[in-house]
Design a protein around this motif. Structure first.
Motif, PDB file in Angstrom:
ATOM      1  N   LEU A  69      -7.801  13.386 -10.195  1.00 52.68           N
ATOM      2  CA  LEU A  69      -6.702  12.422 -10.167  1.00 52.68           C
ATOM      3  C   LEU A  69      -6.194  12.407  -8.739  1.00 52.68           C
ATOM      4  CD1 LEU A  69      -4.486  10.594 -11.241  1.00 52.68           C
ATOM      5  CD2 LEU A  69      -3.378  12.577 -12.236  1.00 52.68           C
ATOM      6  N   MET A  70      -6.472  11.323  -8.023  1.00 47.37           N
ATOM      7  CA  MET A  70      -6.121  11.251  -6.608  1.00 47.37           C
ATOM      8  C   MET A  70      -4.860  10.422  -6.430  1.00 47.37           C
ATOM      9  SD  MET A  70      -8.754  12.854  -5.349  1.00 47.37           S
ATOM     10  CE  MET A  70      -9.339  12.451  -3.710  1.00 47.37           C
ATOM     11  N   LEU A  71      -3.944  10.988  -5.660  1.00 47.93           N
ATOM     12  CA  LEU A  71      -2.720  10.271  -5.334  1.00 47.93           C
ATOM     13  C   LEU A  71      -2.742  10.061  -3.824  1.00 47.93           C
ATOM     14  CD1 LEU A  71      -0.070   9.371  -6.776  1.00 47.93           C
ATOM     15  CD2 LEU A  71       0.919  11.514  -6.021  1.00 47.93           C
ATOM     16  N   ASN A  72      -2.837   8.839  -3.389  1.00 53.97           N
ATOM     17  CA  ASN A  72      -2.973   8.515  -1.964  1.00 53.97           C
ATOM     18  C   ASN A  72      -4.120   9.288  -1.319  1.00 53.97           C
ATOM     19  OD1 ASN A  72      -0.895   6.710  -2.078  1.00 53.97           O
ATOM     20  ND2 ASN A  72       0.648   8.141  -1.347  1.00 53.97           N
ATOM     21  N   GLY A  73      -5.224   9.425  -2.041  1.00 56.64           N
ATOM     22  CA  GLY A  73      -6.415  10.044  -1.479  1.00 56.64           C
ATOM     23  C   GLY A  73      -6.450  11.557  -1.545  1.00 56.64           C
ATOM     24  N   LEU A  88     -10.206   4.549 -13.572  1.00 56.78           N
ATOM     25  CA  LEU A  88      -9.510   3.356 -13.105  1.00 56.78           C
ATOM     26  C   LEU A  88      -8.756   3.651 -11.817  1.00 56.78           C
ATOM     27  CD1 LEU A  88      -6.268   2.649 -15.168  1.00 56.78           C
ATOM     28  CD2 LEU A  88      -7.494   4.806 -15.303  1.00 56.78           C
ATOM     29  N   SER A  89      -8.458   2.604 -11.107  1.00 63.30           N
ATOM     30  CA  SER A  89      -7.666   2.701  -9.887  1.00 63.30           C
ATOM     31  C   SER A  89      -6.452   1.810 -10.030  1.00 63.30           C
ATOM     32  CB  SER A  89      -8.491   2.240  -8.678  1.00 63.30           C
ATOM     33  OG  SER A  89      -9.543   3.142  -8.447  1.00 63.30           O
ATOM     34  N   MET A  90      -5.320   2.294  -9.495  1.00 57.03           N
ATOM     35  CA  MET A  90      -4.091   1.513  -9.560  1.00 57.03           C
ATOM     36  C   MET A  90      -3.478   1.488  -8.173  1.00 57.03           C
ATOM     37  SD  MET A  90      -2.675   3.073 -13.161  1.00 57.03           S
ATOM     38  CE  MET A  90      -3.311   4.703 -12.898  1.00 57.03           C
ATOM     39  N   ARG A  91      -2.898   0.374  -7.801  1.00 56.17           N
ATOM     40  CA  ARG A  91      -2.347   0.227  -6.460  1.00 56.17           C
ATOM     41  C   ARG A  91      -0.889  -0.212  -6.508  1.00 56.17           C
ATOM     42  NH1 ARG A  91      -5.883   2.787  -5.636  1.00 56.17           N
ATOM     43  NH2 ARG A  91      -7.752   2.529  -4.392  1.00 56.17           N
ATOM     44  N   GLY A  92      -0.151   0.084  -5.459  1.00 55.58           N
ATOM     45  CA  GLY A  92       1.213  -0.411  -5.338  1.00 55.58           C
ATOM     46  C   GLY A  92       1.225  -1.926  -5.458  1.00 55.58           C
ATOM     47  N   GLY A  93       2.293  -2.466  -6.089  1.00 54.16           N
ATOM     48  CA  GLY A  93       2.364  -3.900  -6.290  1.00 54.16           C
ATOM     49  C   GLY A  93       1.982  -4.309  -7.701  1.00 54.16           C
ATOM     50  N   GLU A  94       1.338  -3.393  -8.429  1.00 57.68           N
ATOM     51  CA  GLU A  94       0.943  -3.721  -9.799  1.00 57.68           C
ATOM     52  C   GLU A  94       2.043  -3.312 -10.783  1.00 57.68           C
ATOM     53  OE1 GLU A  94      -3.593  -3.521 -10.674  1.00 57.68           O
ATOM     54  OE2 GLU A  94      -3.058  -1.629  -9.719  1.00 57.68           O
ATOM     55  N   PHE A  95       2.200  -4.103 -11.822  1.00 56.82           N
ATOM     56  CA  PHE A  95       3.067  -3.753 -12.940  1.00 56.82           C
ATOM     57  C   PHE A  95       2.140  -3.631 -14.148  1.00 56.82           C
ATOM     58  CE2 PHE A  95       7.060  -5.228 -15.536  1.00 56.82           C
ATOM     59  CZ  PHE A  95       6.919  -4.117 -16.345  1.00 56.82           C
ATOM     60  N   ILE A  96       1.836  -2.398 -14.508  1.00 57.11           N
ATOM     61  CA  ILE A  96       0.831  -2.148 -15.528  1.00 57.11           C
ATOM     62  C   ILE A  96       1.501  -1.815 -16.850  1.00 57.11           C
ATOM     63  CG2 ILE A  96      -1.113  -0.677 -16.196  1.00 57.11           C
ATOM     64  CD1 ILE A  96      -1.694  -0.317 -13.213  1.00 57.11           C
ATOM     65  N   ALA A  97       1.186  -2.603 -17.884  1.00 52.92           N
ATOM     66  CA  ALA A  97       1.700  -2.324 -19.220  1.00 52.92           C
ATOM     67  C   ALA A  97       0.640  -1.527 -19.980  1.00 52.92           C
ATOM     68  CB  ALA A  97       2.005  -3.627 -19.949  1.00 52.92           C
ATOM     69  N   VAL A  98       1.055  -0.394 -20.542  1.00 49.34           N
ATOM     70  CA  VAL A  98       0.151   0.416 -21.357  1.00 49.34           C
ATOM     71  C   VAL A  98       0.479   0.130 -22.809  1.00 49.34           C
ATOM     72  CG1 VAL A  98      -0.569   2.760 -21.919  1.00 49.34           C
ATOM     73  CG2 VAL A  98       0.020   2.178 -19.564  1.00 49.34           C
ATOM     74  N   VAL A  99      -0.464  -0.451 -23.555  1.00 46.74           N
ATOM     75  CA  VAL A  99      -0.203  -0.773 -24.959  1.00 46.74           C
ATOM     76  C   VAL A  99      -1.251  -0.100 -25.836  1.00 46.74           C
ATOM     77  CG1 VAL A  99       0.880  -2.993 -24.414  1.00 46.74           C
ATOM     78  CG2 VAL A  99      -1.559  -2.896 -24.895  1.00 46.74           C
ATOM     79  N   ASP A 140       0.826  -1.197   0.000  1.00 46.19           N
ATOM     80  CA  ASP A 140       0.000   0.000   0.000  1.00 46.19           C
ATOM     81  C   ASP A 140       0.865   1.253   0.000  1.00 46.19           C
ATOM     82  OD1 ASP A 140       1.019  -0.402   2.449  1.00 46.19           O
ATOM     83  OD2 ASP A 140      -0.887  -0.280   3.539  1.00 46.19           O
ATOM     84  N   LEU A 141       2.020   1.173  -0.691  1.00 45.03           N
ATOM     85  CA  LEU A 141       2.897   2.327  -0.789  1.00 45.03           C
ATOM     86  C   LEU A 141       2.204   3.470  -1.512  1.00 45.03           C
ATOM     87  CD1 LEU A 141       6.389   0.914  -1.802  1.00 45.03           C
ATOM     88  CD2 LEU A 141       5.815   2.127   0.282  1.00 45.03           C
ATOM     89  N   ILE A 142       1.376   3.122  -2.478  1.00 49.84           N
ATOM     90  CA  ILE A 142       0.822   4.160  -3.334  1.00 49.84           C
ATOM     91  C   ILE A 142      -0.540   3.721  -3.868  1.00 49.84           C
ATOM     92  CG2 ILE A 142       1.956   3.247  -5.419  1.00 49.84           C
ATOM     93  CD1 ILE A 142       2.043   6.924  -4.951  1.00 49.84           C
ATOM     94  N   ALA A 143      -1.427   4.691  -3.998  1.00 50.38           N
ATOM     95  CA  ALA A 143      -2.739   4.420  -4.587  1.00 50.38           C
ATOM     96  C   ALA A 143      -3.075   5.564  -5.524  1.00 50.38           C
ATOM     97  CB  ALA A 143      -3.797   4.317  -3.492  1.00 50.38           C
ATOM     98  N   VAL A 144      -3.435   5.225  -6.757  1.00 46.85           N
ATOM     99  CA  VAL A 144      -3.779   6.242  -7.753  1.00 46.85           C
ATOM    100  C   VAL A 144      -5.191   5.973  -8.246  1.00 46.85           C
ATOM    101  CG1 VAL A 144      -3.148   7.283  -9.955  1.00 46.85           C
ATOM    102  CG2 VAL A 144      -1.359   6.393  -8.464  1.00 46.85           C
TER     103      VAL A 144
END
Lengths: 346, 266
Positions: free
Chosen positions: B70-74, B35-46, B11-15
């Motif tokens: 655009l929320m960064l850690n709330g 969309l929501s993105m969380r720490g621990g994810e490796f997201i490929a944008v294609v 939970d280092l980061i939440a977007v």
């Protein structure tokens, strides 16, 4: 490949660091020597003892020469040379362009236009400080126009293009004034003034220009880490936490104030702003932040040395320091660019 | 210093992105992002060229704003100070221009620590070991003292990657990080990014190599014409055939002893 990462690096790095550590002390010593010569040399040569007596006031004749004539001249050549070197390093850092020089933002030419107009109108003869005041006003007006215009569009390139355009405009206006002038005496005076000189300046000129130079230099030094971040472009600098827009404003404002005031009291002195950062860069691993102070010291050394030379070279009228700097500086710089490890292109 | 390589929290980061439109001037580039993105994810944008991938990354980096939040850690991204933002986000732009000043590779890498120390010393200081480790991670130790303009394009790319990774920020944004890397270094970088994600960082990378993207990433965002057409795990993206549709190519897969591999044909 990961076996011993530290061993090779610390061996090869120490020699590379040495020049940087020596550079500042060497420059300071050279500046002190130049300063002593600048106080000693002139129509009346003074000994070290006489200079000291003049500064403390114990030797009255020397006191007049040193305090009234040579000290203001020395302070101006030091502060203006330093400002030009610093401004050059700052604008090259901001624009990421090794060809940039302070004149690229147009204020020196605008300051010159202000000065030329006072000479042309004769105002400079009736009121002696009309010239520097008008020159500073010219610099301020061009700065305000540049910043107001950039505010609408933004971006470092637009800032430089607008500055360049205003500079050419001011330059053309000076040519226009020269061609319209019916008074040959005024034309000669304008042409000589444009060449730049530290001769016959008083402490009032110092008082008039130094505050602007100090504020301008402070603005550029404040931006130092941002120039470093800008090495990798505006987006990277922004992602590293720097407000590129604010840095552009501070740099342009700082150069306008400092170089505008320098032009106001000494006329147009070119080349120092372009050359000083290039001389400093190889000693500091091209770090755009760390070259700022050495560039300023090199600038001060260039102008002060040139101002000593104009007094030593025998001639009917004193050679203008700006002209001398260009005549000697350009070939030397050309030599450095061609034969030294300055790789401007790949 | 938030050097986060040994952190295993997720939970280092939440977007969280809710944007109706992102544009430059009157031109709309992205629309209906949610969309929501969380720490621990490796997201490929294609996605194809011009589908809005770079704009999406620039949006996440805070370099441009859109209509929405655009929320960064709330907290809204633009409420974070620039300095604080730079300590949370590292961004590698898709900028093929090389640095103009012939700075040594080591000093270029050290630029990534500017958000943490504006007056940083690259040697003999507290950062020396962090920089050394990042140089080694990106296989740059041998050329650490070479000026950046006298190394090859792939080496330069590795130096810029090391610059982006050295700060250890929890949100890592990379725009085409594989450009001009040789195959071994491409794999090495993907492993490094996967390790960062496993340590709790959020990695968002624009990738054109579909095989590597689907193999290493934990989630794929497929962009087309300014919108996210699909947002799913790699296996589902592959099964749906959506990549063949947006790229207009045929994707062939084969199972080998080295795992499932993908190749594209007309």
């Amino acid at each position: 490949m990961v076996a011993e990462p530290r061993a090779p690096s610390s061996q090869t790095l120490r020699p590379a660091l040495a020049p940087a550590a020596v550079l500042l002390p060497v420059l300071v010593v050279l500046l002190c020597i130049a300063a002593v010569f600048a106080l000693a040399i002139g129509p009346a040569r003074l000994s070290l003892h006489e200079i000291f007596g003049g500064l403390t006031g114990s030797n009255e004749t020397a006191a007049i020469i040193v305090r009234e004539i040579r000290l203001p001249r020395l302070i101006l050549s030091l502060s203006i040379g330093a400002m030009l070197g610093l401004a050059g390093a700052g604008i090259q850092g901001l624009s990421r362009n090794p060809l940039a020089e302070p004149a690229i933002i147009g204020t020196p030419q605008a300051a010159a236009l202000g000065a030329v107009l006072t000479i042309y109108s004769g105002l400079a003869d009736t009121f002696s400080f009309a010239l520097p005041i008008a020159a500073i006003a010219g610099a301020m007006i061009s700065m305000v126009i540049t910043l107001a215009a950039v505010r609408r569009i933004g971006g470092v390139t637009s800032l430089l293009l607008i500055g360049l355009t205003l500079g050419s405009l001011a330059g053309s206006a000076i040519s226009l004034v020269l061609s319209l002038s019916s008074n040959p005496y005024a034309v000669t005076e304008i042409v000589f003034w444009l060449m730049g000189s530290f001769a016959d300046r008083s402490m009032q000129h110092v008082v008039l220009s130094l505050p602007f130079i100090v504020v301008g230099a402070a603005a550029i030094l404040y931006c130092a880490p941002a120039y470093k971040a800008l090495t990798l472009g505006e987006d990277t600098a922004a992602s590293l936490g720097f407000d590129v827009w604010r840095v552009s404003i501070l740099t342009a404002g700082g150069i306008s104030l400092g170089v505008g005031a320098a032009t106001a009291v000494a006329g147009a002195i070119g080349f120092v702003g372009l050359m000083a950062p290039h001389l400093a860069r190889p000693f500091l691993r091209s770090d755009p932040q760390r070259i700022l102070v050495p560039s300023a010291l090199i600038g001060a050394l260039l102008t002060t040395t040139a101002d000593i030379l104009v007094r030593l070279i025998p001639s009917t009228s004193e050679i203008r320091v700006g002209a001398l700097l260009a005549v000697i500086g350009a070939p030397c710089f050309l030599y450095l660019v061609i034969f030294r490890p300055y790789r401007l292109d790949n | 210093m938030s050097e986060g390589g040994d952190n295993d929290q997720h939970d280092l980061i939440a977007v969280d992105v809710r944007m109706s439109r992102v544009g430059i001037g009157n031109r709309s580039i992205l629309h209906d992002l949610s969309l929501s993105m969380r720490g621990g994810e490796f997201i490929a944008v294609v996605g194809p060229n011009g589908s809005g991938k770079t704009t999406f990354l620039r949006l996440l980096a805070g370099l441009l704003r859109g209509d929405g939040e655009l929320m960064l850690n709330g907290t809204p991204l633009h409420r974070h100070t620039l300095r604080h933002r730079a300590r949370l986000i590292s961004y590698l732009p898709q900028d093929t221009r090389q640095p103009v000043w012939p700075m040594p590779v080591r000093d270029i890498v050290a630029l990534g620590l500017l958000p943490f120390d504006a007056d940083l010393q690259t040697r003999y200081g507290p950062h020396e070991q962090v920089i050394d480790r990042q140089l080694a991670d990106c296989d740059l130790t041998a050329i650490a003292d070479r000026p950046i303009d006298r190394i090859s394009g792939g080496e330069r790319m590795r130096a810029l990657l090391a610059r982006a990774l050295v700060g250890g920020q929890p949100l890592i944004l990379m725009d085409e990080p594989l450009t001009s890397l040789d195959p071994a270094h491409q794999l090495r970088l993907m492993q490094l990014l996967a390790e960062r994600a496993a340590a709790g960082h959020l990695v968002v990378a624009v990738l054109h190599d579909v095989d590597l993207a689907l193999h290493f990433a934990s989630r794929v965002l497929a962009f087309d014409k300014g919108a996210i057409l699909a947002d799913d795990v790699p296996a589902a993206i592959y099964a749906s055939g959506i990549l063949e549709t947006i790229f207009g190519v045929t994707i062939r897969g084969a199972d080998t002893e080295g795992g499932h591999i993908l190749a594209m044909r007309p």
